[in-house]
Structure formats: C-alpha cells, structure tokens
Design a protein around this motif. Structure first.
Motif, PDB file in Angstrom:
ATOM      1  N   ARG A  22       0.834  -1.204   0.000  1.00  0.00           N
ATOM      2  CA  ARG A  22       0.000   0.000   0.000  1.00  0.00           C
ATOM      3  C   ARG A  22       0.870   1.255   0.000  1.00  0.00           C
ATOM      4  O   ARG A  22       0.559   2.241  -0.664  1.00  0.00           O
ATOM      5  CB  ARG A  22      -0.930  -0.038   1.221  1.00  0.00           C
ATOM      6  CG  ARG A  22      -1.683   1.255   1.514  1.00  0.00           C
ATOM      7  CD  ARG A  22      -2.535   1.711   0.341  1.00  0.00           C
ATOM      8  NE  ARG A  22      -3.646   0.801   0.092  1.00  0.00           N
ATOM      9  CZ  ARG A  22      -4.432   0.902  -0.967  1.00  0.00           C
ATOM     10  NH1 ARG A  22      -4.187   1.836  -1.882  1.00  0.00           N
ATOM     11  NH2 ARG A  22      -5.419   0.051  -1.147  1.00  0.00           N
ATOM     12  N   HIS A  23       1.976   1.187   0.719  1.00  0.00           N
ATOM     13  CA  HIS A  23       2.884   2.334   0.797  1.00  0.00           C
ATOM     14  C   HIS A  23       3.450   2.669  -0.591  1.00  0.00           C
ATOM     15  O   HIS A  23       3.541   3.838  -0.961  1.00  0.00           O
ATOM     16  CB  HIS A  23       4.028   2.007   1.776  1.00  0.00           C
ATOM     17  CG  HIS A  23       5.078   3.076   1.862  1.00  0.00           C
ATOM     18  ND1 HIS A  23       4.805   4.357   2.323  1.00  0.00           N
ATOM     19  CD2 HIS A  23       6.406   3.074   1.533  1.00  0.00           C
ATOM     20  CE1 HIS A  23       5.917   5.088   2.270  1.00  0.00           C
ATOM     21  NE2 HIS A  23       6.902   4.335   1.799  1.00  0.00           N
ATOM     22  N   TYR A  24       3.792   1.629  -1.360  1.00  0.00           N
ATOM     23  CA  TYR A  24       4.296   1.869  -2.715  1.00  0.00           C
ATOM     24  C   TYR A  24       3.254   2.583  -3.567  1.00  0.00           C
ATOM     25  O   TYR A  24       3.571   3.503  -4.331  1.00  0.00           O
ATOM     26  CB  TYR A  24       4.669   0.542  -3.389  1.00  0.00           C
ATOM     27  CG  TYR A  24       5.972  -0.059  -2.914  1.00  0.00           C
ATOM     28  CD1 TYR A  24       7.161   0.644  -3.018  1.00  0.00           C
ATOM     29  CD2 TYR A  24       6.004  -1.344  -2.372  1.00  0.00           C
ATOM     30  CE1 TYR A  24       8.363   0.091  -2.583  1.00  0.00           C
ATOM     31  CE2 TYR A  24       7.192  -1.908  -1.939  1.00  0.00           C
ATOM     32  CZ  TYR A  24       8.373  -1.192  -2.041  1.00  0.00           C
ATOM     33  OH  TYR A  24       9.550  -1.736  -1.607  1.00  0.00           O
ATOM     34  N   VAL A  25       2.008   2.147  -3.453  1.00  0.00           N
ATOM     35  CA  VAL A  25       0.929   2.753  -4.247  1.00  0.00           C
ATOM     36  C   VAL A  25       0.665   4.181  -3.793  1.00  0.00           C
ATOM     37  O   VAL A  25       0.501   5.099  -4.613  1.00  0.00           O
ATOM     38  CB  VAL A  25      -0.359   1.896  -4.153  1.00  0.00           C
ATOM     39  CG1 VAL A  25      -1.496   2.557  -4.933  1.00  0.00           C
ATOM     40  CG2 VAL A  25      -0.098   0.489  -4.691  1.00  0.00           C
ATOM     41  N   ASP A  26       0.636   4.409  -2.479  1.00  0.00           N
ATOM     42  CA  ASP A  26       0.356   5.751  -1.944  1.00  0.00           C
ATOM     43  C   ASP A  26       1.387   6.777  -2.429  1.00  0.00           C
ATOM     44  O   ASP A  26       1.051   7.937  -2.693  1.00  0.00           O
ATOM     45  CB  ASP A  26       0.354   5.722  -0.409  1.00  0.00           C
ATOM     46  CG  ASP A  26      -0.861   4.970   0.144  1.00  0.00           C
ATOM     47  OD1 ASP A  26      -1.819   4.763  -0.626  1.00  0.00           O
ATOM     48  OD2 ASP A  26      -0.833   4.590   1.337  1.00  0.00           O
ATOM     49  N   ASP A  42      11.518   2.753  -6.712  1.00  0.00           N
ATOM     50  CA  ASP A  42      11.514   1.797  -5.597  1.00  0.00           C
ATOM     51  C   ASP A  42      10.550   0.644  -5.876  1.00  0.00           C
ATOM     52  O   ASP A  42      10.833  -0.518  -5.554  1.00  0.00           O
ATOM     53  CB  ASP A  42      11.127   2.503  -4.289  1.00  0.00           C
ATOM     54  CG  ASP A  42      12.205   3.463  -3.805  1.00  0.00           C
ATOM     55  OD1 ASP A  42      13.341   3.367  -4.307  1.00  0.00           O
ATOM     56  OD2 ASP A  42      11.904   4.323  -2.948  1.00  0.00           O
ATOM     57  N   MET A  43       9.415   0.976  -6.477  1.00  0.00           N
ATOM     58  CA  MET A  43       8.435  -0.062  -6.834  1.00  0.00           C
ATOM     59  C   MET A  43       9.044  -1.010  -7.866  1.00  0.00           C
ATOM     60  O   MET A  43       8.876  -2.231  -7.777  1.00  0.00           O
ATOM     61  CB  MET A  43       7.157   0.580  -7.402  1.00  0.00           C
ATOM     62  CG  MET A  43       6.058  -0.419  -7.735  1.00  0.00           C
ATOM     63  SD  MET A  43       4.599   0.363  -8.482  1.00  0.00           S
ATOM     64  CE  MET A  43       3.886   1.168  -7.052  1.00  0.00           C
ATOM     65  N   LYS A  44       9.774  -0.461  -8.830  1.00  0.00           N
ATOM     66  CA  LYS A  44      10.429  -1.282  -9.857  1.00  0.00           C
ATOM     67  C   LYS A  44      11.378  -2.293  -9.210  1.00  0.00           C
ATOM     68  O   LYS A  44      11.381  -3.480  -9.558  1.00  0.00           O
ATOM     69  CB  LYS A  44      11.200  -0.374 -10.819  1.00  0.00           C
ATOM     70  CG  LYS A  44      12.053  -1.129 -11.833  1.00  0.00           C
ATOM     71  CD  LYS A  44      12.824  -0.179 -12.739  1.00  0.00           C
ATOM     72  CE  LYS A  44      13.942   0.519 -11.979  1.00  0.00           C
ATOM     73  NZ  LYS A  44      14.772   1.383 -12.862  1.00  0.00           N
ATOM     74  N   ASN A  56       0.026  -8.168  -5.450  1.00  0.00           N
ATOM     75  CA  ASN A  56      -0.462  -7.230  -4.423  1.00  0.00           C
ATOM     76  C   ASN A  56      -0.649  -5.835  -4.998  1.00  0.00           C
ATOM     77  O   ASN A  56      -1.673  -5.179  -4.769  1.00  0.00           O
ATOM     78  CB  ASN A  56       0.525  -7.163  -3.256  1.00  0.00           C
ATOM     79  CG  ASN A  56       0.437  -8.370  -2.348  1.00  0.00           C
ATOM     80  OD1 ASN A  56      -0.570  -9.082  -2.351  1.00  0.00           O
ATOM     81  ND2 ASN A  56       1.481  -8.617  -1.570  1.00  0.00           N
ATOM     82  N   LEU A  57       0.346  -5.366  -5.745  1.00  0.00           N
ATOM     83  CA  LEU A  57       0.288  -4.007  -6.305  1.00  0.00           C
ATOM     84  C   LEU A  57      -0.846  -3.864  -7.320  1.00  0.00           C
ATOM     85  O   LEU A  57      -1.503  -2.823  -7.393  1.00  0.00           O
ATOM     86  CB  LEU A  57       1.630  -3.649  -6.936  1.00  0.00           C
ATOM     87  CG  LEU A  57       2.784  -3.445  -5.938  1.00  0.00           C
ATOM     88  CD1 LEU A  57       4.104  -3.307  -6.662  1.00  0.00           C
ATOM     89  CD2 LEU A  57       2.531  -2.214  -5.072  1.00  0.00           C
TER      90      LEU A  57
END
Length: 606
Positions: A22-26, A42-44, A56-57
């Motif tokens: 969730r933190h990555y998406v936010d 960072d998501m990559k 999840n993402l």
C-alpha cells in the motif's frame, strides 16, 4: 499459550506485507514529482522477480495510476519511462497479471506512448507491449484495432536495434490469420524487415526470420514476393540457405528451413532447384535429427515431474510443435514426438487443459491408422491416457469410432499392442453408459475375449480382467451383459480360478464374480452353479487374505437381505457351510476381512 499467539503473528506479518504494498501505491499520489519518481523506481526494484508483490500491487490499484502518469504530458520523460518499465515487469508475472493489465487498457496507452519523440521511452513501451502480446491470454486483434498502429510501428523499425527486436517479435506473435498477413504485407513488412536479416544483432536477425516464417505460412502472395527480394545484393532465398548452415544456432537453422519450405509449397521456389534441394536434403536431415533429440529430451524430462511437464506445455508454441511432429515425414521424429506426448499425457492437469485445447486426439488417431509397430505402441499408450474418465478428450474419441480400431489392436502379434488395445478399452468402459459397453462387447466378440483371457502375456490377461470388471458394474449393465454372454463369462471365470495363475489374477477374477453377484438376475448364474460356489468356499479359506476378502465380498452380495430371493440364497449357502466359514472369518487377524465377514453375518441375523 504459544498456540494462542500463532494466529495473531500470522495476521501481523500479512498486514505488514499489505501495508508495504500500500505504501508503494500511496507514493504514486505524492504532490512532489521527484518523490513520485523515486516511488516508481523503488516499486520497480520491489517487483523484480517477486510475483506475490506484483499481484499485491495490481490488486491495490497501482496499474491505473501508473498508466495515468505514463500518459500525462506534464510527467517528466524519466518518470514516464520508469512507469513503462514497472508495467513491463508486472506483465512478466502470471497470466492473471496480463489479464488485469489488458483490462486496464494498457495496450492503447502504450501504443499512444509510441508517438512520443523520446527513444528511451519508446523502447520501454515497446518492451512492455512485447511482453503483453507474447502472452497467450492477450487478444492479438488489439494490435489491429487502430489502422494507424501498424504503419507507425513500421516507421519505428529504423530507430534502434531494440525497436527492431521488439517490433518484429510483436509482429511474429500477432500474425495469426491470413488477414493479419495481408495487413502486414500491405504496410511494407517485407521491405522493412528484410534488411534486419543482416543486422549485427542475433536477436534482431532471429526475430526478423520468425516474422518471415509466419508471413509466408500458406501464403502464396507473400512467398512469391519474397523470392524476388534482395538483401544487400543477395537473393532472400540465398540468405535463408546461409542461415541454415551448421555453424548457425539450431533455432535459426530450423526457422530458415521453415521459410524455404513454405516458399517451396507455395511454388515460389522450384522443388528441383539444386541450390535449395541439396541444402534442404542435407540440413533438413540434420534438422530432423535435432528435432528428434529435442523431443526425446522433453519426453525424458517430463516423464516423472509434474512441474517440468507444466513448463514444457507452457513454452511458447511447444504443443503446436509436438502435434506437428506427429505428421513429420521422418518416422524417427514422429516416434520421438509421440514419446514426448505420452510423457506429457501422464499429467491430469495437461489432459484437462493443453491436450484438450490443442485437440491432440485428432492427429493421434490419424497416426494410429497407419504407422510402424514402434510408433503404434507409443501412440496407443498415449491414447490410453486420453481415454481416462477425467479426460475431456474421451467423448470426441469415442464418437470417432475408436472402438473398432482398439479391438483390432487386441489381435496384434505384438504383446505391447494387445496390452494397449485392451487397456484403452478398459479405460473406456470405466463408468461408461450401457450403449458404449454393449458396443465394446459386440466389437470385441466373445471368441476374442476368450483368447485374451488365455493370453500367454500376464499383462494382457490382467487388463482383460480389468475390462470385464468395468463392463460388469452397475446392476442393469451387469444383468444385460450376463444375459447375453453369461455362459461364456462364467466358463472363463472357472478356467482362471482352476488354472495356475498369480494371486493378482485370481483376485481380479473373484472381484468380477463379486460384481456378477451384485446383479439382480445375474447372481442366479452363481447360485445355480454348485461347482462355482465350492470354488468360492475354497478361496474363503485360502491362505492369502486378498483372495479371502474378494471371495467373502462375493458371498456378501449373494446373501444381501434387501434383494428378492435373499432368504432362499441364505438357506442354500447355510446348508453348504458358508455360515460356519463366515463365523470363523469374523475372528480373522486382518481387520478388513473380519469386518467384511461380520457385515455378511449380520445379513443372517437381520
């Protein structure tokens, strides 16, 4: 106390994973563009090689936001590129990931991105598009929806080696019909792709070659055009011949041979053209040897490992290659292909999916019509698996008139073919309807059934008994078959029980007798045969528990209270001493035998 803590600990770990995702998406929604860029980077790094994180993402809604950022003119070129890279990484996950991406309209967004002048961004979009389009779950028609897409892709071929590799790979995967061939041909595919055959990049050369193979497949117009194309002053056919040389990678040799073959079939190259014929004769022989070796290797790898079988069938075009191998001119290749198919057919999952999707039974049945014995043995072994109860291929095979073919195999001089013929019939008869069972008995004939029951090969005998056992199941079927063939079947049972046979053979025979005893009218064939009843009594007292159990099961069916005439049967069997034997067996050390005897005794006490 420790047990009470176990569940909360698991929940907290799961919550932590979800919170991280969730933190990555936010972070994608941060008002600071630099923080958004760093968040995407960072998501990559987080999703590389992590299918769980990718899923999840996707579930948490990362895809629509990434696509929004990718399409925004206000986004920096670096941010748009990184978004395309992350989307490409998500596409490298499971097929469900691909479906989610396609549902979010990723393809139109990426195609729109190709209009941007930034080459690095274009390459990232193309790489992602390539990954999406090579998936079998992506509708290839999406490439042809907008008529401006194909000409624009052609114009991008000259931009870099990466654009050449990705675009030609997209074309070769999305050219599935004559209509697709025509669209690509009309937009200059041949002229634009031909120069790539001499690219310094092997990947580019290979993808260009694959493009020509799908364009020329059963297409006279393309083939006739190819024959006149020059590549750096050399005829295209000569380029293909050069690519078939032994010093080239195997994949390139085979694909180049395929291109020349399609051109020959279309009449674009004369079949007696010496420069091609000599090369094809030599290198296609080599290609046959390579294909044979490859199929053998896959057969060996998949023989005992379900995960490997799954990987083989999921390899791009692999099932198509194996199926096409069944009709190869080389007998050795055909044999190796059917070996590979047999190895894969040991998987319940593959029988239900890949084998059904590719209608494997059709070329297999064709192969069974006329082939050397060694091929027939392997093909009929595979057919046995396709006729198992859970195989969706069973019904269409039945409708194709396979019973006569299998019955003819049971008359072969080869023990292996006799075994496979009767084995396939046994699988077919399992839980079959009455019509199928009657057809099996009619086609096989009682004379042939008797011959098989006296076959010198014990495997043939066991499978024939298995067939009988499957035929004689379900009371109406038992009564119907025994009313027509009861005398002959009872004779066969008698001969086996009196003969010198293994414990397994006699156990199977007693199980058949127990099935007969379960019929409404068929049981009279046992009750009126005192010699048979004495044999059952003998086996109830045998030293082998399996034979005792099967014989006791037979008596249990004969005396069952809920059926007409049970009292008369009970009285007769009591007079013959069966109650005393049953009483003795209730004290048997084997719990199964003891329980079966007690169950039978209860019928007398009821």
């Amino acid at each position: 106390m420790a047990c009470l803590l176990e569940a909360p600990l698991r929940i907290s770990v799961l919550s932590e994973v979800t919170a991280t995702s969730r933190h990555y998406v936010d972070r994608l929604f941060d008002p600071d563009p630099q923080k958004v860029l760093q968040g995407v980077i960072d998501m990559k790094n987080a999703v590389i090689g992590n299918n769980k994180q990718k899923a999840n993402l996707i579930v948490l809604g990362a895809v629509p936001r990434l696509l929004y950022l990718l399409q925004q003119g206000s986004s920096s070129p670096e941010l748009r590129t990184e978004c395309a890279v992350v989307l490409g990484s998500l596409a490298m996950g499971t097929e469900n990931n691909i479906k989610s991406l396609v549902d979010c309209h990723i393809i139109p967004a990426l195609l729109q991105g190709l209009l941007c002048p930034d080459l690095i961004f274009i390459e990232a979009c193309l790489r992602c598009l390539r990954t999406v389009f090579i998936s079998p779950v992506t509708p290839v028609q999406l490439l042809y929806t907008d008529p401006t897409v194909i000409p624009h892709l052609m114009s991008l071929l000259s931009r870099s080696q990466r654009t050449q590799e990705y675009i030609t790979q997209i074309f070769s995967h999305c050219c599935k019909t004559p209509e697709h061939q025509t669209v690509l041909f009309n937009h200059g595919a041949i002229q634009n792709i031909a120069p790539l055959l001499i690219s310094p990049s092997y990947k580019v050369r290979m993808q260009a070659l694959k493009c020509f193979s799908v364009l020329a497949y059963e297409n006279t117009q393309v083939s006739m055009t190819l024959v006149n194309v020059l590549v750096d002053g050399e005829l295209l056919s000569q380029v293909f011949v050069r690519m078939m040389q032994r010093d080239q990678p195997i994949e390139m040799q085979l694909t180049a041979a395929k291109c020349l073959t399609y051109m020959c079939r279309a009449g674009a190259i004369r079949t007696d053209d010496s420069c091609v014929v000599l090369k094809l004769d030599h290198d296609l022989k080599h290609a046959h040897e390579l294909r044979q070796a490859a199929f053998k290797l896959y057969a060996s790898l998949g023989s005992n490992d379900e995960d490997i079988r799954k990987k083989i069938t999921e390899t791009e075009n692999m099932m198509d290659r194996i199926v096409s191998g069944l009709s190869e001119s080389s007998i050795k290749v055909r044999l190796a292909a059917v070996r590979c198919l047999h190895s894969l057919s040991r998987s319940v999952q593959q029988l239900r999916t890949s084998f059904h999707d590719h209608a494997v039974w059709k070329p297999l049945m064709k192969l069974l019509q006329n082939a050397p014995d060694e091929v027939l043995v392997m093909a009929s072994s595979t057919l046995c698996n396709l006729l198992l109860e859970f195989s969706p291929s069973k019904e269409p095979i039945l409708e194709s008139g396979v019973i006569e073919l299998l019955c003819s195999l049971t008359q072969s001089d080869s023990p292996a073919l006799r075994v496979n013929g009767i084995w396939a019939l046994m699988n077919m008869a399992f839980q079959a309807d009455q019509k199928v069972k009657v057809e099996i008995v009619r086609s096989l004939g009682t004379e042939q059934l008797f011959r098989l029951l006296s076959d010198p090969d014990s495997n043939v005998l066991m499978k024939t008994l298995g067939l009988l056992r499957n035929l004689l199941s379900t009371r109406p079927h038992i009564d119907q078959i025994m009313s027509s063939h009861g005398k002959q079947i009872m004779q066969a049972v008698t001969l086996i029980l009196e003969g010198e046979h293994s414990i397994e053979v006699k156990e199977q025979t007693l199980c058949i007798l127990a099935n007969i005893a379960d019929g409404n009218t068929a049981k009279d064939l046992i009750m009126t045969n005192d010699d048979m009843l004495q044999k059952i009594k003998y086996y109830m007292g045998h030293s082998n528990v399996k034979l005792q159990l099967a014989a006791t099961f037979c008596i249990s069916n004969l005396i069952w209270n809920e059926e007409d005439g049970s009292q008369e049967r009970q009285d007769k069997l009591r007079e013959m001493g069966f109650v005393d034997i049953l009483h003795k067996l209730t004290q048997a050390s084997d719990p199964n035998l003891s329980d079966r005897a007690k169950t039978a005794m209860q019928q007398y006490l009821a």
